[in-house]
Design an enzyme around this catalytic site. Structure first.
Site, PDB file in Angstrom:
ATOM      1  N   HIS A 158       0.022 -15.429 -13.938  1.00 37.01           N
ATOM      2  CA  HIS A 158      -1.348 -14.935 -14.038  1.00 37.01           C
ATOM      3  C   HIS A 158      -2.149 -15.971 -14.835  1.00 37.01           C
ATOM      4  O   HIS A 158      -1.623 -16.565 -15.779  1.00 37.01           O
ATOM      5  CB  HIS A 158      -1.423 -13.635 -14.841  1.00 37.01           C
ATOM      6  CG  HIS A 158      -0.670 -12.478 -14.303  1.00 37.01           C
ATOM      7  ND1 HIS A 158       0.680 -12.318 -14.485  1.00 37.01           N
ATOM      8  CD2 HIS A 158      -1.107 -11.380 -13.635  1.00 37.01           C
ATOM      9  CE1 HIS A 158       1.057 -11.175 -13.942  1.00 37.01           C
ATOM     10  NE2 HIS A 158       0.003 -10.596 -13.418  1.00 37.01           N
TER      11      HIS A 158
ATOM     12  N   GLU B  92       7.164  -5.157  -4.091  1.00 36.98           N
ATOM     13  CA  GLU B  92       7.931  -4.988  -5.321  1.00 36.98           C
ATOM     14  C   GLU B  92       8.818  -3.755  -5.175  1.00 36.98           C
ATOM     15  O   GLU B  92       8.340  -2.659  -4.905  1.00 36.98           O
ATOM     16  CB  GLU B  92       7.014  -4.835  -6.530  1.00 36.98           C
ATOM     17  CG  GLU B  92       7.784  -4.586  -7.813  1.00 36.98           C
ATOM     18  CD  GLU B  92       6.904  -4.583  -9.051  1.00 36.98           C
ATOM     19  OE1 GLU B  92       7.209  -3.797  -9.976  1.00 36.98           O
ATOM     20  OE2 GLU B  92       5.931  -5.349  -9.100  1.00 36.98           O
TER      21      GLU B  92
ATOM     22  N   HIS C 172       7.877  -0.732  -7.203  1.00 35.53           N
ATOM     23  CA  HIS C 172       6.711  -0.019  -6.666  1.00 35.53           C
ATOM     24  C   HIS C 172       7.084   0.854  -5.478  1.00 35.53           C
ATOM     25  O   HIS C 172       6.469   1.898  -5.253  1.00 35.53           O
ATOM     26  CB  HIS C 172       5.625  -1.011  -6.272  1.00 35.53           C
ATOM     27  CG  HIS C 172       4.995  -1.689  -7.443  1.00 35.53           C
ATOM     28  ND1 HIS C 172       4.221  -2.820  -7.323  1.00 35.53           N
ATOM     29  CD2 HIS C 172       5.019  -1.391  -8.768  1.00 35.53           C
ATOM     30  CE1 HIS C 172       3.801  -3.188  -8.514  1.00 35.53           C
ATOM     31  NE2 HIS C 172       4.276  -2.341  -9.412  1.00 35.53           N
TER      32      HIS C 172
ATOM     33  N   ASP D  32       9.030  -9.118  -5.004  1.00 32.08           N
ATOM     34  CA  ASP D  32       9.240  -9.034  -6.444  1.00 32.08           C
ATOM     35  C   ASP D  32      10.639  -8.482  -6.677  1.00 32.08           C
ATOM     36  O   ASP D  32      10.905  -7.304  -6.413  1.00 32.08           O
ATOM     37  CB  ASP D  32       8.214  -8.094  -7.088  1.00 32.08           C
ATOM     38  CG  ASP D  32       6.887  -8.776  -7.358  1.00 32.08           C
ATOM     39  OD1 ASP D  32       6.693  -9.891  -6.864  1.00 32.08           O
ATOM     40  OD2 ASP D  32       6.045  -8.186  -8.059  1.00 32.08           O
TER      41      ASP D  32
ATOM     42  N   ASP E 279       6.748   2.074 -14.150  1.00 34.17           N
ATOM     43  CA  ASP E 279       7.138   0.741 -13.715  1.00 34.17           C
ATOM     44  C   ASP E 279       8.020   0.083 -14.778  1.00 34.17           C
ATOM     45  O   ASP E 279       7.523  -0.615 -15.657  1.00 34.17           O
ATOM     46  CB  ASP E 279       5.861  -0.079 -13.489  1.00 34.17           C
ATOM     47  CG  ASP E 279       6.100  -1.270 -12.600  1.00 34.17           C
ATOM     48  OD1 ASP E 279       7.255  -1.523 -12.259  1.00 34.17           O
ATOM     49  OD2 ASP E 279       5.121  -1.956 -12.251  1.00 34.17           O
TER      50      ASP E 279
ATOM     51  N   ASP F 162      10.381  -2.194 -14.372  1.00 33.56           N
ATOM     52  CA  ASP F 162      10.575  -3.630 -14.119  1.00 33.56           C
ATOM     53  C   ASP F 162      11.929  -4.144 -14.592  1.00 33.56           C
ATOM     54  O   ASP F 162      12.025  -5.144 -15.293  1.00 33.56           O
ATOM     55  CB  ASP F 162       9.463  -4.446 -14.788  1.00 33.56           C
ATOM     56  CG  ASP F 162       8.150  -4.357 -14.050  1.00 33.56           C
ATOM     57  OD1 ASP F 162       8.168  -4.065 -12.855  1.00 33.56           O
ATOM     58  OD2 ASP F 162       7.089  -4.553 -14.682  1.00 33.56           O
TER      59      ASP F 162
END
Length: 480
Positions: A145, A312, A315, A340, A351, A353
């Site tokens: 990002h 992802e 997700h 992802d 989320d 991750d």
């Protein structure tokens, strides 16, 4: 003799101390108590992971946590080198900006090279650590990002200047290597200005600011040789429709994405534009809830030829699907662009991750990738973070090694399934009644109702065969 022995011992200690002092200026000890010395200049070129060797493949019998057991980059599986099936990428934000914080817990990590600031000098040091990590891990792609690699400032022009400085360093660090960004993106969610969304914001000034930020991020991604650009939705949705003009916001978003397409072409960026479905982050009415919703949005606004999807796995869980379902929905519609590589907890509903470690899930993921013929110019990026209690620098390596090995086992399992052929044959037999003249007409879109009614009258009550679900599961599990 005793005096000589004492002298030699003292000499040894002194030499060790001198070596430590000399080394302390160009190494960054891998523990949380130590720091990178007093040199805080942005051109510090020391070693950030002095105790971590370059990660190598040692095979399934290895007990070394800092070695690959299943991922052998140059090995050819199903006609491609493993590194070409995966195109692994390190995600800058989770790996180098993850703090271990969660909605109910304070940060638990502060890496040795961090000085507690968000300065440009710190951003440059962090970028150097990032490139050392990539090299030692043995991958050649990264993703970012804009606001994670360089700090925000008081004005957009000052922020862009900060980004330019860090990007120039990244460009320098890439020189002479094959390391390039898998993709870049603009962070259009953290700053308070984006509380109503970015391209869906009700404020024109926010819309324009977001456009300027994406413009710059596209330029940066192009400049660094990036292969893709991702649009992260997330806040591009609404908790309630009572105070929202949904059609207006979708129209605005489509116009924003079309402008991005136009600018991509104007600057000569050849990379793929990707949309990432992001359910419940944190909204419940979204254009990008899942792969199917995203596809419908792209179809409505004539953007299907310009965008693919970044799926992802975590997700998928949040949208109520399996990762395999989302990948197949994308693949079948020609939209699978990138993955992802993470997973979530189906009981938490958030989320999390986590790094993917489920061999069965990894095998299903790789089934879709193999059926897709690969992901290039996309790949796998580790949008995954360490657990809060994992605080050693070596944990960064162990987590990535584990994730890469898991997916490598998935690919090897797909090769086993293909070689055996039993599962493929089971599926073929299930649909073999369509291997007929009438079946061919139906699959060609020419099975009219009059003809089918005539056949139904002629054939009488149809025979329905067993689906053999348990056998399919048995065959699948036998390859794990």
């Amino acid at each position: 003799m005793k005096r000589i022995g004492r002298f030699m011992l003292l000499l040894s200690v002194c030499l060790s101390l001198l070596a430590y002092i000399a080394g302390s200026s160009n190494t960054c000890p891998a523990n949380l108590e130590a720091k990178c010395g007093d040199d805080s200049s942005d051109d510090w070129k020391g070693e950030f992971f002095p105790d971590i060797p370059k990660i190598k493949y040692e095979g399934p019998t290895s007990k070394n946590p800092l070695a690959y057991k299943w991922y052998n980059a140059e090995e050819v599986i199903l006609g491609k080198k493993m590194k070409d099936w995966f195109r692994f990428s390190v995600a800058f934000w989770h790996t180098f900006r993850g703090t271990g914080a969660d909605p109910f817990g304070a940060p638990t990590k502060s890496w040795p090279w961090e000085d507690g600031t968000n300065s440009v000098a710190m951003a440059k040091r962090r970028m150097r650590a990032h490139f050392e990590f990539i090299n030692k891990l043995g991958v050649n792609r990264w993703c970012f990002h804009d606001r994670d690699i360089a700090p925000d400032a008081n004005t957009l022009s000052e922020t862009n200047a900060n980004l330019d400085q860090v990007v120039e360093l990244a460009k320098e660090l890439q020189e002479g290597t094959d390391i390039r960004p898998l993709w870049g993106t603009a962070q259009l969610f953290l700053h308070p200005r984006y509380m109503h969304g970015a391209a869906t914001s009700s404020e024109l000034g926010v819309y324009a600011y977001a456009a300027a930020q994406v413009k710059k991020a596209l330029e940066v991604t192009h400049y660094l040789g990036g292969e893709n650009y991702v649009f992260w939705g997330g806040r591009e949705g609404y908790q309630t429709l009572l105070n929202t003009d949904m059609k207006k916001e979708l129209d605005h978003l489509a116009a924003f994405l079309q402008a991005a397409v136009d600018y991509k072409k104007k600057i000569g960026f050849k990379g793929t534009l990707l949309i990432e479905p992001k359910p419940q982050e944190p909204t419940k009415h979204q254009y990008d809830w899942d792969a199917a919703t995203s596809f419908a949005f792209l179809q409505k606004y004539g953007l299907t030829g310009e965008f693919k999807l970044n799926i992802e796995c975590n997700h998928a869980t949040l949208s109520g699907h399996s990762c395999h379902h989302e990948l197949e929905t994308s693949r079948i519609n020609g939209l699978l662009g990138n993955i992802d590589a993470n997973t979530g907890d189906p009981q938490i509903g958030w989320d999390t991750d986590q790094f993917l470690t489920d061999i069965a899930e990894a095998t299903l993921v790789m089934l879709s990738v193999v059926r897709n013929g690969g992901l290039a110019p996309g790949g796998f990026n580790f949008d995954a973070k360490l657990r809060r209690e994992s605080t050693d620098v070596e944990d960064l390596f162990i987590a990535h090694i584990s994730g890469m090995d898991t997916l490598a086992r998935g690919l090897r399992n797909v090769a086993k399934l293909n070689e055996d052929g039993s599962l493929t044959e089971l599926v073929r037999k299930r649909y073999q009644s369509f291997d007929s003249e009438i079946g061919a007409l139906i699959e060609a879109g020419k099975g009219d109702f009059e003809t089918l009614e005539k056949k139904a009258m002629e054939w009488g009550e149809p025979t329905v065969s067993s689906g053999k679900q348990e056998l399919a599961e048995m065959l699948f599990q036998s390859a794990l």
